[in-house]
Write an enzyme that holds these catalytic residues in place. Sequence first.
Site, PDB file in Angstrom:
ATOM      1  N   ASP A 180      50.146  47.146  34.425  1.00  0.00           N
ATOM      2  CA  ASP A 180      50.731  46.526  35.815  1.00  0.00           C
ATOM      3  C   ASP A 180      52.112  45.823  35.369  1.00  0.00           C
ATOM      4  O   ASP A 180      52.685  46.203  34.392  1.00  0.00           O
ATOM      5  CB  ASP A 180      49.849  45.304  36.169  1.00  0.00           C
ATOM      6  CG  ASP A 180      49.843  45.071  37.703  1.00  0.00           C
ATOM      7  OD1 ASP A 180      50.621  45.649  38.286  1.00  0.00           O
ATOM      8  OD2 ASP A 180      49.013  44.378  38.158  1.00  0.00           O
ATOM      9  N   ASP A 237      50.238  46.138  47.096  1.00  0.00           N
ATOM     10  CA  ASP A 237      48.733  46.145  46.891  1.00  0.00           C
ATOM     11  C   ASP A 237      48.086  46.515  48.297  1.00  0.00           C
ATOM     12  O   ASP A 237      48.712  45.998  49.546  1.00  0.00           O
ATOM     13  CB  ASP A 237      48.425  44.835  46.808  1.00  0.00           C
ATOM     14  CG  ASP A 237      48.559  44.240  45.205  1.00  0.00           C
ATOM     15  OD1 ASP A 237      49.291  45.191  44.571  1.00  0.00           O
ATOM     16  OD2 ASP A 237      48.091  43.245  44.725  1.00  0.00           O
TER      17      ASP A 237
HETATM   18  C1  GAL Z   1      48.460  43.237  41.068  1.00  0.00           C
HETATM   19  C2  GAL Z   1      48.112  44.747  41.285  1.00  0.00           C
HETATM   20  C3  GAL Z   1      46.505  44.699  41.786  1.00  0.00           C
HETATM   21  C4  GAL Z   1      45.504  44.203  40.722  1.00  0.00           C
HETATM   22  C5  GAL Z   1      46.389  42.746  40.459  1.00  0.00           C
HETATM   23  C6  GAL Z   1      45.496  41.962  39.326  1.00  0.00           C
HETATM   24  O1  GAL Z   1      49.719  43.149  40.802  1.00  0.00           O
HETATM   25  O2  GAL Z   1      48.919  45.622  42.067  1.00  0.00           O
HETATM   26  O3  GAL Z   1      46.150  45.971  41.948  1.00  0.00           O
HETATM   27  O4  GAL Z   1      45.630  44.700  39.528  1.00  0.00           O
HETATM   28  O5  GAL Z   1      47.433  42.572  40.249  1.00  0.00           O
HETATM   29  O6  GAL Z   1      45.960  40.713  39.250  1.00  0.00           O
END
Ligand code: GAL
Length: 587
Positions: A180, A237
């Site tokens: 990420d 997301d």
């Molecule tokens: C976001 C990501 C999500 C999930 C989340 C966890 O940035 O896009 O899919 O992984 O963080 O904190």
Amino acid sequence: MPSPHNSLFTMVMVVVLTLCVTSNSSAGANNQARRSASSYSAGQGTAAGSSLHTELALTPPMGWNSWNAFEKEIDEDKIKAIADAMVSSGMRDASYMYLVLDDAWMASDRDRDGRLAADPKKFPSGMKAIGDYIHSKGLKFGIYEDRGHLTCQQLPGSFRHERIDMETFAQWGVDYIKMDSCFAESNGRMSSEDYAIYRRHIQATGRPIVLSISDFGNAAWAWGGKESAQLWRTSGDIYPWMDSVYHCADTSAGDQSIHPAFNGLWQFAGPGHWNDPDMLQVGNLKDTDEDRKEIADRAHFSLWCILAAPLMAGNDLRTMSDKVRDVLTAPELIAVNQDVRGIQGYKVYDDGDREVYNKPLSDGTTAVLLLNKGREKADITVQWDKIGLSGSQPVRDLWARKDLGEFEDSFTARDLGRHEHKMIKVGRTGPPLPIPATMPLEKYTVTRKGATYLSDLYYIWKAGSAPIYDATYGGGPMSIAGQTFKKGLGCKSKCAVMFKVDGRADRFQAIAAMDKSSNENAEGRFRAYNEDFFANKVLWDSGKMTRHSPAKEIDIELRDVQCLMLVFDGKDVLGNWADARVISEGD
Ligand code: GAL
């Protein structure tokens, strides 16, 4: 995105965020992969430094990820129960292989040797043990990390621990890493640099591991994500409502994130490298009536299948209803997604509400999705000549698993309500049907010596509003201090576009000025970046301007710039990049 971000990045991203029986051959390939992964241990495999393991993702990866169902609330018992459910529900046998633990599996501190450790309360037996359990079920083990110093949930990130973390993961038997990007904007590294570092350290472990780029859709298809990773996010997301599902799909299939002339990102996907509009919300959707949930679930699943998107289920498999299971394991839908030709389906029709997608398959037939996103009932037709066919063609309904007969010249799906669709297979087996030509290079990158006006190129990524080519955002001629410019980009804040210049541009020149239509005190700011926001490599910055500020002339050197990003920022103001061009001095 739950984390604090650099403010400009956040602003632009907020705009962006508003919102398959496996064919015999691919089932075989997956089973093969399953066997070799579970018998694998760290240290074996291809030589360090060899190229990316594209063979790990010859078809879009399939699995389950903990985030959409549980967010931070994961623990050993839950994950084991999910692994059990993947087997008992038939998900594993339908090719869902990877069980991925998303954010919040780790302890808040590294151990004395600087290694990541499992959260001792949630995973008292440790990560190797959970990985062993997952492998013992014939599944593959996936894990989440973040390339910033913290994860999105503010747990230890991998920045400055890249090597030790990749080694640790290999020792734990990890097969898939979702990397990420929260907090990565303070790394000082461009995304292309960051992900290449992870790829190198993964290769050095010798373990074949899939790398999934999670960067909220910041143009990995443009900056070379496929050199480092097998899949990359195209969107922010996904949330459990259909607007979000459609928005994410359109980041890959429409013009949410690229110039409309490309007709989506299909040309950037293929065996070994995939566009990822984020994980599935099938079974989680909240904005539809109970009796229409299945319709919405199917629309979501059909879209992901036709788009050759990674199929990472995100629902609680322990309590999944039969209906939801039947959607996720629909054999003829999965076969479309996993087709070994690996063409990402593309739109052949879109009137805003009604859409038709086409995905030519390896057996000479083609899969077609006819989808009604609108509120009005509709008939939707696909003409054979739009999908490379003619005459009389057999049609099969892939959800009903039923042949519908022969159809002359076209097929019409009648009376489709909101989210209703038909997913059909058209044609006879034989040589594969042709696909449209990909965008010629000269249309989106620098191919000749001298000046190339950016408004003669299609941008390869955008966030916020798209610029107007060769006119102000209002559509009028671009004029600055009495001088009219024929070429340029008229922007409305917030507007970010990326041009792929492939290291062939030596200079960037333009005249930046606020549009004279702007309100008296409205402020705007122009910036040019090397690649994306993450490294914050600002090549030129106008500072705050108003309509009274004199135009600013830009003439800067570009060195090894692969992607040039132009950002115009402010609040409801218009700005002009007049005469924006790159100069190539070499041959
Ligand atoms: C976001 C990501 C999500 C999930 C989340 C966890 O940035 O896009 O899919 O992984 O963080 O904190």
